[in-house]
Design a protein around this motif. Structure first.
Motif, mmCIF file in Angstrom:
data_model
loop_
_atom_site.group_PDB
_atom_site.id
_atom_site.type_symbol
_atom_site.label_atom_id
_atom_site.label_comp_id
_atom_site.label_asym_id
_atom_site.label_seq_id
_atom_site.Cartn_x
_atom_site.Cartn_y
_atom_site.Cartn_z
ATOM 1 N N LEU A 179 68.375 -35.479 -78.822
ATOM 2 C CA LEU A 179 67.883 -34.100 -78.939
ATOM 3 C C LEU A 179 66.392 -34.061 -79.252
ATOM 4 O O LEU A 179 65.682 -33.148 -78.810
ATOM 5 N N SER A 180 65.891 -35.034 -80.009
ATOM 6 C CA SER A 180 64.451 -35.061 -80.310
ATOM 7 C C SER A 180 63.630 -35.338 -79.059
ATOM 8 O O SER A 180 62.601 -34.696 -78.823
ATOM 9 N N MET A 182 59.460 -32.156 -62.056
ATOM 10 C CA MET A 182 60.797 -31.757 -61.644
ATOM 11 C C MET A 182 61.150 -30.373 -62.168
ATOM 12 O O MET A 182 60.501 -29.869 -63.089
ATOM 13 N N PRO A 183 62.189 -29.758 -61.599
ATOM 14 C CA PRO A 183 62.748 -28.577 -62.248
ATOM 15 C C PRO A 183 63.174 -28.908 -63.672
ATOM 16 O O PRO A 183 63.497 -30.060 -63.994
ATOM 17 N N ALA A 184 63.196 -27.895 -64.537
ATOM 18 C CA ALA A 184 63.399 -28.135 -65.967
ATOM 19 C C ALA A 184 64.686 -28.906 -66.257
ATOM 20 O O ALA A 184 64.694 -29.820 -67.084
ATOM 21 N N ALA A 185 65.791 -28.545 -65.593
ATOM 22 C CA ALA A 185 67.071 -29.197 -65.881
ATOM 23 C C ALA A 185 67.008 -30.684 -65.552
ATOM 24 O O ALA A 185 67.464 -31.538 -66.331
ATOM 25 N N GLN A 186 66.421 -31.038 -64.390
ATOM 26 C CA GLN A 186 66.323 -32.452 -64.021
ATOM 27 C C GLN A 186 65.374 -33.193 -64.951
ATOM 28 O O GLN A 186 65.630 -34.337 -65.340
ATOM 29 N N ALA A 187 64.261 -32.551 -65.306
ATOM 30 C CA ALA A 187 63.301 -33.204 -66.185
ATOM 31 C C ALA A 187 63.910 -33.483 -67.548
ATOM 32 O O ALA A 187 63.748 -34.579 -68.105
ATOM 33 N N LEU A 188 64.618 -32.511 -68.112
ATOM 34 C CA LEU A 188 65.226 -32.718 -69.427
ATOM 35 C C LEU A 188 66.288 -33.811 -69.371
ATOM 36 O O LEU A 188 66.507 -34.514 -70.359
ATOM 37 N N ALA A 189 66.958 -33.961 -68.223
ATOM 38 C CA ALA A 189 67.929 -35.050 -68.084
ATOM 39 C C ALA A 189 67.235 -36.413 -68.181
ATOM 40 O O ALA A 189 67.784 -37.358 -68.752
ATOM 41 N N VAL A 190 66.019 -36.535 -67.644
ATOM 42 C CA VAL A 190 65.277 -37.797 -67.745
ATOM 43 C C VAL A 190 64.918 -38.081 -69.195
ATOM 44 O O VAL A 190 65.055 -39.212 -69.686
ATOM 45 N N PHE A 191 64.456 -37.046 -69.919
ATOM 46 C CA PHE A 191 64.137 -37.242 -71.335
ATOM 47 C C PHE A 191 65.399 -37.592 -72.132
ATOM 48 O O PHE A 191 65.347 -38.397 -73.063
ATOM 49 N N ALA A 192 66.525 -36.971 -71.768
ATOM 50 C CA ALA A 192 67.780 -37.311 -72.437
ATOM 51 C C ALA A 192 68.165 -38.764 -72.161
ATOM 52 O O ALA A 192 68.652 -39.477 -73.053
ATOM 53 N N ALA A 193 67.940 -39.228 -70.921
ATOM 54 C CA ALA A 193 68.243 -40.626 -70.589
ATOM 55 C C ALA A 193 67.396 -41.576 -71.422
ATOM 56 O O ALA A 193 67.862 -42.644 -71.852
ATOM 57 N N LEU A 194 66.161 -41.210 -71.674
ATOM 58 C CA LEU A 194 65.302 -42.019 -72.535
ATOM 59 C C LEU A 194 65.910 -42.138 -73.935
ATOM 60 O O LEU A 194 65.947 -43.222 -74.526
ATOM 61 N N GLY A 195 66.393 -41.013 -74.471
ATOM 62 C CA GLY A 195 67.028 -41.041 -75.781
ATOM 63 C C GLY A 195 68.315 -41.847 -75.794
ATOM 64 O O GLY A 195 68.588 -42.596 -76.735
ATOM 65 N N VAL A 196 69.109 -41.710 -74.732
ATOM 66 C CA VAL A 196 70.362 -42.471 -74.653
ATOM 67 C C VAL A 196 70.071 -43.969 -74.649
ATOM 68 O O VAL A 196 70.723 -44.757 -75.337
ATOM 69 N N GLY A 197 69.036 -44.368 -73.883
ATOM 70 C CA GLY A 197 68.687 -45.786 -73.846
ATOM 71 C C GLY A 197 68.284 -46.315 -75.205
ATOM 72 O O GLY A 197 68.685 -47.420 -75.602
ATOM 73 N N MET A 198 67.519 -45.524 -75.952
ATOM 74 C CA MET A 198 67.090 -45.979 -77.269
ATOM 75 C C MET A 198 68.257 -46.032 -78.257
ATOM 76 O O MET A 198 68.285 -46.888 -79.146
#
Length: 761
Positions: free
Chosen positions: A416-417, A516-532
């Motif tokens: 979420l951060s 990207m569109p907002a939904a796709q972009a936020l999914a990339v940021f979420a993937a970054l958090g999931v990886g960490m």
């Protein structure tokens, strides 16, 4: 007596829990002043809530509200206002008819009662060709003057001043075009003559076309239906026999890009100037009359490009009629597409908006985010937090359910951060701000706050104080009563440290994400958090992975105190970053304030009157330091000083778009290092690969110019260049050569990679 396993680490996280809320309150510090002003206006804020001045500066223009009041401001006295625009080289804005593309500058005045502004008295523009288009606009410096009538009912303010307000918008172009706007304010004394800008207004007056009432001019439509003949009699003697420039005031009547001598002709018949002009494919019905400007170029200049030395404005009637363009037939393919769309809309639901990013690119960005997040766990600045969190497993022992819940709570805090930071970045970019990933550390106030946070955490780990000694027990024990919230906050703190370190591992993915569109972009940021978060979640859900951990014991107190030193090392790094932003005085002031913070943490562990007296003294000293020297922390270095500090090294120069363009125009290849003081990978590459003798020798051998773009502080020009390269963070290394596509090197730079790239020159 052995300490209980969880206590050393609960206290550190509890300190973070108390301070992270104050860090969140600093979000407004992340917003540049222009963004805050835009948000205030969009939310209905008044103009007085936004700080404005008489000058607005962007990377492309400097616009200034100016006035000419030779007899002061009073009824019946002459008064002129104007917007003076100074363009950077190769940039231009537009005339009232922009030509084939562009938009004219718009001025929206807010004047006191009794003052009425006329229309812009447009100076005659120059012709600007861009590819197959011809535009009419201004380069260099231009003043757009406006005459103001002061009526008898005008009254100045009680203090004798007059407040002028202007909202202006303009489109500034080179090859690319950027819409800009500004809010201007000017306060003038009514009873004092103001002639500071008299020379500029006089020059603007000479550049404006003169009216010719005595001319006899006429347009005649030709039988072809797509051309007209123009005859003008009565032009001044200076124009006779000269080649003149033609500037139509109507946007869609004439074919602007027509080439003189090829697509249209002009000639002199005695004292009569004639021309045969092609009409636009977008022309409408025949008007009764048309206005235009004829320009006489200065001796030795090109009529097609240079602004005219003299010009005349003429309005001529139109004889006959031409064939109006049938817009439906201009593009058969477009007409067929429109018809197909109408039929599809009648038979089915509207299709979903197409994504500008392909599914394959989006999946690649997701994978890049996931891998980048995994690698973040190895960063030196992140390790202390993760190590403390790892030791927290000892708290739950065999309680697998509690371990799993805490793992998920930590993961939620991380994911979420990252999404929240990504959302702020996307929102600010949508509002027109030029920001990139890592923007939070471009604010000196945020850097100082993080230094304070890690100082307190380090002091707590070192045993200088325990939280129960400095705050009431009900607050100190919040983490014990709410373990899931404690784990969530641990994830938030880890992201606060880790986010600037992401670009080295996923620069391309972040560059894709911000477009990207907002939904796709936020999914990339979420993937970054999931990886960490994945390693910690796996450890919490697979108990077998924890068997290598030693059992709780006295070693945990030693480990706790040892972890204080990486925290203090992080503080050193943050102070150095702030020194790059605010200078040595800013770094020294921050160190003094951190010393007061450390002293206060120790004083609060005392008892009785000693605690009270020393606390007051320390707080008074901190308040005096903050009030007297605090500006050293938050105020950035002058640009010249910042540039010099960023270019320390053999052959390096400060980057600018104009310097880069000038070097390429000279035929020299250019290597650009996009860097920042807070980027650990940038500093490593700078001191290793980019300092290697072989690399420097290869640069010299191939006559490569070395430019360093310092992104330590927010710089919209650098952000725009990063966006063009498909990146949203640093480091970025790019090799440019005339006539060749840019070569973007990897973020983890190697000597061989640089040498291989140079061999392509």
């Amino acid at each position: 007596m052995l300490i209980s396993a969880p206590s050393p680490f609960r206290h550190a996280r509890a300190v973070a829990l108390l301070l992270v809320l104050s860090l969140l309150a600093l979000c407004t510090a992340l917003l540049p002043a222009s963004a805050r002003a835009q948000i205030q206006l969009k939310m209905g804020g008044t103009a007085s809530a936004t700080v404005v001045s008489d000058t607005v500066t962007t990377p492309r223009v400097q616009a200034q509200l100016v006035a000419l009041a030779p007899q002061g401001i009073a009824p019946g006295q002459p008064l002129k206002l104007g917007l003076r625009i100074k363009h950077q080289p190769d940039w231009h804005t537009y005339w009232k008819n922009a030509g084939d593309s562009g938009l004219p500058t718009q001025l929206d005045w807010q004047l006191p009662p009794g003052m009425q502004a006329a229309e812009i008295d447009w100076p005659t523009p120059q012709q600007i060709r861009v590819g197959d288009m011809l535009n009419y606009g201004y380069e260099g410096t231009v003043l757009l003057p406006v005459a103001v009538q002061v009526t008898p009912d005008f009254q100045p303010r009680a203090d004798g001043t007059v407040d002028i307000r202007l909202n202006a918008s303009w489109l500034v172009c080179r090859v690319e075009c950027i819409p800009e706007e500004g809010q201007f304010a000017l306060s003038l004394p009514a009873d004092v003559a103001d002639t500071m800008w008299a020379a500029d207004f006089a020059q603007a007056h000479t550049q404006a076309p003169q009216g010719l009432e005595a001319t006899q001019s006429r347009f005649s439509a030709l039988p072809s239906g797509d051309r007209v003949r123009l005859r003008v009699h009565g032009l001044p003697a200076a124009a006779h026999g000269q080649t003149l420039a033609f500037y139509p005031e109507s946007a869609d009547t004439f074919h602007h890009a027509a080439v003189l001598g090829k697509d249209w002709q002009q000639a002199w018949e005695s004292n009569v100037w004639t021309a045969e002009l092609p009409l636009s494919a977008m022309r409408g019905a025949t008007p009764a009359q048309l206005s235009f400007v004829l320009g006489l170029p200065a001796p030795g200049t090109d009529v097609a490009h240079a602004p005219p030395a003299q010009s005349w404005r003429i309005t001529a009637p139109v004889d006959g009629t031409w064939t109006a363009a049938d817009l439906a037939q201009v593009s058969p393919a477009l007409a067929a597409a429109l018809e197909a769309n109408q039929q599809a809309a009648a038979t089915s639901a509207p299709p979903a908006a197409a994504s500008p990013i392909s599914t394959r690119s989006w999946v690649a960005a997701l994978v890049g985010g996931l891998l980048g997040g995994l690698l973040l766990n190895l960063m030196p600045c992140v390790f202390p937090v993760l190590a403390i969190k790892l030791m927290g497993f000892a708290r739950h022992g065999a309680n697998a359910r509690a371990q799993r819940a805490n793992g998920l709570a930590y993961a939620a805090g991380v994911v979420l951060s990252f999404m929240a930071l990504g959302g702020v970045l996307l929102a600010l970019r949508a509002a027109g701000e030029q920001l990139g990933w890592g923007f939070q550390l471009q604010s000196p106030l945020v850097v100082a706050s993080l230094a304070a946070l890690f100082t307190l955490i380090g002091l707590n780990l070192a045993g200088v104080f325990e939280l129960t000694q400095v705050v009431p027990s009900r607050i100190a024990n919040l983490h014990a009563r709410h373990p899931l919230a404690d784990a969530f906050i641990s994830g938030v703190v880890a992201v606060a440290i880790a986010s600037p370190c992401t670009a080295p591992f996923m620069g391309a993915s972040l560059g894709f994400a911000v477009g990207m569109p907002a939904a796709q972009a936020l999914a990339v940021f979420a993937a970054l958090g999931v990886g960490m978060a994945i390693p910690y979640v796996l450890l919490s859900w697979v108990p077998a992975l924890l068997r290598w951990l030693p059992r709780p014991g006295a070693w945990m107190d030693t480990f706790r105190r040892a972890m204080a030193f990486p925290m203090f090392a992080t503080v050193i790094w943050l102070v150095w970053v702030l020194g790059q932003q605010s200078g040595i005085d800013g770094a020294a002031t921050l160190l003094a304030l951190l010393l007061c913070l450390a002293a206060l943490a120790w004083v609060l562990t005392l008892h009785g009157k000693t605690r009270l007296v020393l606390s007051v003294l320390v707080l008074a000293l901190a308040a005096w330091l903050a009030s007297s020297f605090g500006r050293n922390v938050v105020e950035p270095l002058p640009v010249a000083n910042a540039s010099s500090s960023a270019t320390t090294g053999t052959g390096w120069q400060a980057w600018s778009a104009s310097a880069q363009a000038e070097l390429l125009a000279q035929g020299r290849p250019v290597f650009v290092d996009y860097t920042a003081a807070w980027c650990v990978t940038c500093q490593y590459n700078k001191r290793t690969t980019l300092a290697e003798g072989d690399v420097l020798a290869a640069f010299v051998q191939r006559n490569v110019a070395l430019l360093r773009a310092d992104w330590t502080r927010r710089d919209p020009a650098i952000t725009a260049e990063l966006t063009k390269l498909g990146r949203s963070g640093v480091p970025v290394y790019v090799l440019l050569a005339p006539g060749q596509a840019p070569v973007v090197l990897s973020e983890l730079l190697s000597t061989q990679e640089v040498l291989n790239a140079l061999q392509t020159l």
